[in-house]
Enzyme design. Structure first.
Site, PDB file in Angstrom:
ATOM      1  N   ASN A  39       0.780  -1.371   0.013  1.00 14.43           N
ATOM      2  CA  ASN A  39       0.023   0.190  -0.430  1.00 14.43           C
ATOM      3  C   ASN A  39       1.080   1.410  -0.246  1.00 14.43           C
ATOM      4  O   ASN A  39       2.187   1.258   0.529  1.00 14.43           O
ATOM      5  CB  ASN A  39      -0.709   0.086   1.285  1.00 14.43           C
ATOM      6  CG  ASN A  39      -0.334  -0.272   2.597  1.00 14.43           C
ATOM      7  OD1 ASN A  39       1.021   0.903   2.859  1.00 14.43           O
ATOM      8  ND2 ASN A  39      -0.517  -0.935   3.172  1.00 14.43           N
ATOM      9  N   LYS A  48     -11.699  -3.217  18.190  1.00  9.94           N
ATOM     10  CA  LYS A  48      -9.936  -3.326  18.870  1.00  9.94           C
ATOM     11  C   LYS A  48      -9.348  -2.941  20.819  1.00  9.94           C
ATOM     12  O   LYS A  48      -8.848  -2.960  20.944  1.00  9.94           O
ATOM     13  CB  LYS A  48      -9.558  -2.919  18.116  1.00  9.94           C
ATOM     14  CG  LYS A  48      -9.386  -3.231  16.078  1.00  9.94           C
ATOM     15  CD  LYS A  48      -7.931  -2.985  15.729  1.00  9.94           C
ATOM     16  CE  LYS A  48      -8.360  -3.607  14.286  1.00  9.94           C
ATOM     17  NZ  LYS A  48      -7.564  -3.346  13.215  1.00  9.94           N
ATOM     18  N   LYS A  54       9.197 -16.312 -11.088  1.00 13.37           N
ATOM     19  CA  LYS A  54       8.236 -15.402 -11.445  1.00 13.37           C
ATOM     20  C   LYS A  54       6.938 -16.473 -11.849  1.00 13.37           C
ATOM     21  O   LYS A  54       7.456 -17.008 -13.017  1.00 13.37           O
ATOM     22  CB  LYS A  54       9.683 -14.964 -11.840  1.00 13.37           C
ATOM     23  CG  LYS A  54       8.397 -13.739 -12.765  1.00 13.37           C
ATOM     24  CD  LYS A  54       9.314 -12.644 -13.968  1.00 13.37           C
ATOM     25  CE  LYS A  54       9.046 -11.882 -14.393  1.00 13.37           C
ATOM     26  NZ  LYS A  54       9.709 -11.613 -15.731  1.00 13.37           N
ATOM     27  N   PHE A  77      -4.478   3.602  14.664  1.00 11.29           N
ATOM     28  CA  PHE A  77      -4.256   4.063  13.652  1.00 11.29           C
ATOM     29  C   PHE A  77      -5.825   3.511  12.713  1.00 11.29           C
ATOM     30  O   PHE A  77      -6.167   1.981  12.972  1.00 11.29           O
ATOM     31  CB  PHE A  77      -3.843   4.738  12.767  1.00 11.29           C
ATOM     32  CG  PHE A  77      -2.606   5.782  13.218  1.00 11.29           C
ATOM     33  CD1 PHE A  77      -1.655   5.509  14.430  1.00 11.29           C
ATOM     34  CD2 PHE A  77      -1.994   6.766  12.770  1.00 11.29           C
ATOM     35  CE1 PHE A  77      -0.908   6.497  15.087  1.00 11.29           C
ATOM     36  CE2 PHE A  77      -1.309   7.717  13.059  1.00 11.29           C
ATOM     37  CZ  PHE A  77      -0.489   7.878  14.676  1.00 11.29           C
ATOM     38  N   LYS A 120     -13.745   0.763  14.509  1.00 14.26           N
ATOM     39  CA  LYS A 120     -12.682   0.203  15.889  1.00 14.26           C
ATOM     40  C   LYS A 120     -12.021   0.254  16.359  1.00 14.26           C
ATOM     41  O   LYS A 120     -11.834  -0.662  17.170  1.00 14.26           O
ATOM     42  CB  LYS A 120     -11.642   1.123  14.314  1.00 14.26           C
ATOM     43  CG  LYS A 120     -12.242   0.358  12.860  1.00 14.26           C
ATOM     44  CD  LYS A 120     -10.569   0.735  11.632  1.00 14.26           C
ATOM     45  CE  LYS A 120     -11.145   0.530  10.617  1.00 14.26           C
ATOM     46  NZ  LYS A 120     -10.412   0.906   9.539  1.00 14.26           N
ATOM     47  N   ASP A 150      -4.123  -6.693   5.356  1.00  9.06           N
ATOM     48  CA  ASP A 150      -4.848  -7.341   5.846  1.00  9.06           C
ATOM     49  C   ASP A 150      -4.949  -8.241   5.170  1.00  9.06           C
ATOM     50  O   ASP A 150      -6.145  -8.993   5.740  1.00  9.06           O
ATOM     51  CB  ASP A 150      -6.577  -5.973   5.836  1.00  9.06           C
ATOM     52  CG  ASP A 150      -6.664  -5.066   6.600  1.00  9.06           C
ATOM     53  OD1 ASP A 150      -6.760  -5.042   7.578  1.00  9.06           O
ATOM     54  OD2 ASP A 150      -6.970  -3.966   6.155  1.00  9.06           O
TER      55      ASP A 150
HETATM   56  N1  CTP Z   1      -3.232  -3.210  12.044  1.00  3.82           N
HETATM   57  C1  CTP Z   1      -2.690  -4.104  12.148  1.00  3.82           C
HETATM   58  N2  CTP Z   1      -3.388  -5.366  11.824  1.00  3.82           N
HETATM   59  C2  CTP Z   1      -3.737  -6.021  10.197  1.00  3.82           C
HETATM   60  C3  CTP Z   1      -4.506  -4.704  10.382  1.00  3.82           C
HETATM   61  C4  CTP Z   1      -4.664  -3.673  10.921  1.00  3.82           C
HETATM   62  O1  CTP Z   1      -2.271  -4.741  14.285  1.00  3.82           O
HETATM   63  N3  CTP Z   1      -3.259  -6.715  10.252  1.00  3.82           N
HETATM   64  C5  CTP Z   1      -3.767  -2.089  12.594  1.00  3.82           C
HETATM   65  C6  CTP Z   1      -3.239  -0.647  12.127  1.00  3.82           C
HETATM   66  O2  CTP Z   1      -1.964  -0.653  12.571  1.00  3.82           O
HETATM   67  C7  CTP Z   1      -4.389   0.370  12.426  1.00  3.82           C
HETATM   68  C8  CTP Z   1      -5.479  -0.220  13.163  1.00  3.82           C
HETATM   69  O3  CTP Z   1      -4.805  -1.928  13.009  1.00  3.82           O
HETATM   70  O4  CTP Z   1      -3.497   0.828  13.952  1.00  3.82           O
HETATM   71  C9  CTP Z   1      -6.146  -0.417  12.154  1.00  3.82           C
HETATM   72  O5  CTP Z   1      -6.038  -0.450  10.565  1.00  3.82           O
HETATM   73  P1  CTP Z   1      -6.947  -0.084   9.788  1.00  3.82           P
HETATM   74  O6  CTP Z   1      -6.577  -1.179   8.019  1.00  3.82           O
HETATM   75  O7  CTP Z   1      -7.918   1.282   8.788  1.00  3.82           O
HETATM   76  O8  CTP Z   1      -8.318  -1.282   9.687  1.00  3.82           O
HETATM   77  P2  CTP Z   1      -9.084  -2.710  10.035  1.00  3.82           P
HETATM   78  O9  CTP Z   1      -9.034  -3.124  10.846  1.00  3.82           O
HETATM   79  O10 CTP Z   1      -7.939  -3.658   9.842  1.00  3.82           O
HETATM   80  O11 CTP Z   1     -10.824  -2.032   9.146  1.00  3.82           O
HETATM   81  P3  CTP Z   1     -10.663  -2.417   7.165  1.00  3.82           P
HETATM   82  O12 CTP Z   1      -9.213  -2.495   7.073  1.00  3.82           O
HETATM   83  O13 CTP Z   1     -12.121  -2.796   7.332  1.00  3.82           O
HETATM   84  O14 CTP Z   1     -11.148  -0.757   7.588  1.00  3.82           O
END
Ligand code: CTP
Length: 403
Positions: A210, A342, A289, A324, A338, A279
């Site tokens: 990303n 969490k 490859k 975050f 969230k 995620d």
């Molecule tokens: N985070 C994490 N581990 C993951 C994904 C996210 O620890 N596998 C943490 C990020 O570092 C951030 C927070 O979770 O502090 C929120 O991440 P975000 O991707 O915005 O939220 P999600 O809960 O994954 O929800 P969505 O992607 O559906 O918005």
């Protein structure tokens, strides 16, 4: 450490004397620089007596006139020797000159000539403060990394009420200490910070990732260290130079990040998950490859471990957990969900679709959300400044919990 205190012409100029005292109490050597207008409000003698140094008021040494080149050079040498330049009060005029690179007196010349961090504490009439020109100038300065200590609301010397009153000298001093790394309010804390993106390999040469640059997490790590914390920084792949940390670990995938974070979490008193962790990852990673001849590949994704949720499940006593959240719609609703899901102490939500927020820019626009339903919307500011605002809240949470 040596700093320059710029005083420009406003009724609040006398409050700079209090600021000077606070700076000196911290052992800083302070060189005062006054604009000509400032001298109408308070005499240089006051600052000379308090600081123990001659006050600089003129580019060419005042009475000696324009021929006093030696003093001009001497003065410019100040630009190289200072660790911070703080201007309090900063008038609308000085801010406008700074924003436009005008250097027509010693103070504004110093602003251009120095590479030291700049802090401004504006003070002016409310209409001047609200004026689009002033706000745009401040915006420009913030974007360049100038720290702005916003004025207070209240009764103003001009008889009006509103924003424009110089911030409390304590707050301005605090900002100087933070910039210099002299504020020790995180001493005794072990802050575990994650930063950057993760990379999830698809084959030997390709990966999913990303746009995270790591800047936000690095700013948190740097600000935490300056505020006296022991810092453990776990970083995904970034192009930025990582800041100094007591422990630094470079990881690539979400899995590696999870492993590193969970290994360090036991000793962390504060965890700040600023990383943009993937995620999902490809369910299978091709050896070598993937070749075109093999046809268009179908990629199946599988979820990664939610590190933050995991940390929160195994929370140590007194551990403060900050998450975050990057959103592109319904910022507050999504972020609040969230925060609760969490079980966080603080969630820093940013709408990454806004200009000047989110990925790979030096600034951010965030809202801080708390479990009791409070939220604080911060204006656009440098990521370092955001980091300090987040850490201010961490200090506040610690103070309230009394642990
Ligand atoms: N985070 C994490 N581990 C993951 C994904 C996210 O620890 N596998 C943490 C990020 O570092 C951030 C927070 O979770 O502090 C929120 O991440 P975000 O991707 O915005 O939220 P999600 O809960 O994954 O929800 P969505 O992607 O559906 O918005």
């Amino acid at each position: 450490m040596r700093i320059a205190l710029g005083v420009s012409g406003g009724i609040a100029a006398y409050k700079a004397a209090e600021l000077l005292r606070l700076l000196q109490e911290k052992g800083l050597e302070v060189q005062v620089v006054m604009t000509r207008n400032a001298c109408e409000f308070i005499t240089p003698l006051t600052f000379a007596a308090l600081s123990g140094h001659k006050v600089i008021t003129e580019m060419f040494g005042g009475a000696a006139g324009a021929s006093n080149v030696e003093s001009a050079i001497e003065h410019i040498a100040l630009a190289q020797s200072i660790d911070t330049l703080v201007i309090a009060p900063a008038t609308a005029n000085v801010l406008a000159k700074m924003a436009n690179g005008i250097a027509d007196d010693f103070l504004t010349t110093l602003c251009l000539a120095t590479k030291a961090p700049l802090i401004v504490a504006p003070a002016m009439n409310v209409n001047m403060w609200d004026h689009a020109a002033t706000q745009q100038n401040l915006e420009t300065l913030r974007r360049r990394g100038v720290r702005v200590v916003n004025p207070d609301d209240g009764y103003l010397a001009c008889g009006m009420t509103g924003a424009g009153r110089l911030a409390d000298p304590q707050l301005i001093a605090q900002s100087v200490f933070e910039t210099l790394g002299l504020s020790e309010d995180l001493k005794g804390e072990v802050v575990l910070v994650t930063a950057g993106p993760t990379e999830e390999p698809l084959d030997a040469v390709r990966y999913l990732s990303n746009r995270s640059s790591g800047k936000m997490g690095y700013a948190i790590a740097e600000a935490s260290r300056r505020r006296g914390a022991q810092v453990v920084l776990v970083s995904g792949p970034t192009r930025e130079d990582p800041p100094a940390a007591h422990t630094f670990e470079r990881v690539r995938t979400a899995n590696e990040m999870a492993e590193a974070v969970l290994r360090h979490a036991g000793k962390a008193t504060v965890v700040v998950m600023a990383a943009a962790v993937a995620d999902f990852r490809p369910g299978t990673v091709h050896e070598g490859k993937i070749k075109k001849q093999q046809g268009t590949p179908v990629v199946t994704l599988e979820p990664t471990t939610d590190i933050l949720a995991e940390i929160s499940r195994h929370r140590r006593d007194g551990q403060i957990i900050v998450g975050f959240s990057a959103e592109t719609a319904q910022l507050i609703e999504n972020a609040t969900a969230k925060l609760h899901a969490k079980n966080l102490d603080l969630l820093v939500a940013n709408d990454v679709s806004q200009n000047g927020a989110g990925f790979d820019v030096g600034t951010n626009i965030v809202t801080l959300l708390f479990p009791d339903g409070r939220n604080i919307a911060l204006e656009k500011m440098s990521k370092f400044e955001v980091a300090n605002r987040v850490l201010d809240q961490v200090v506040e949470i610690r103070r309230k919990s009394g642990v």
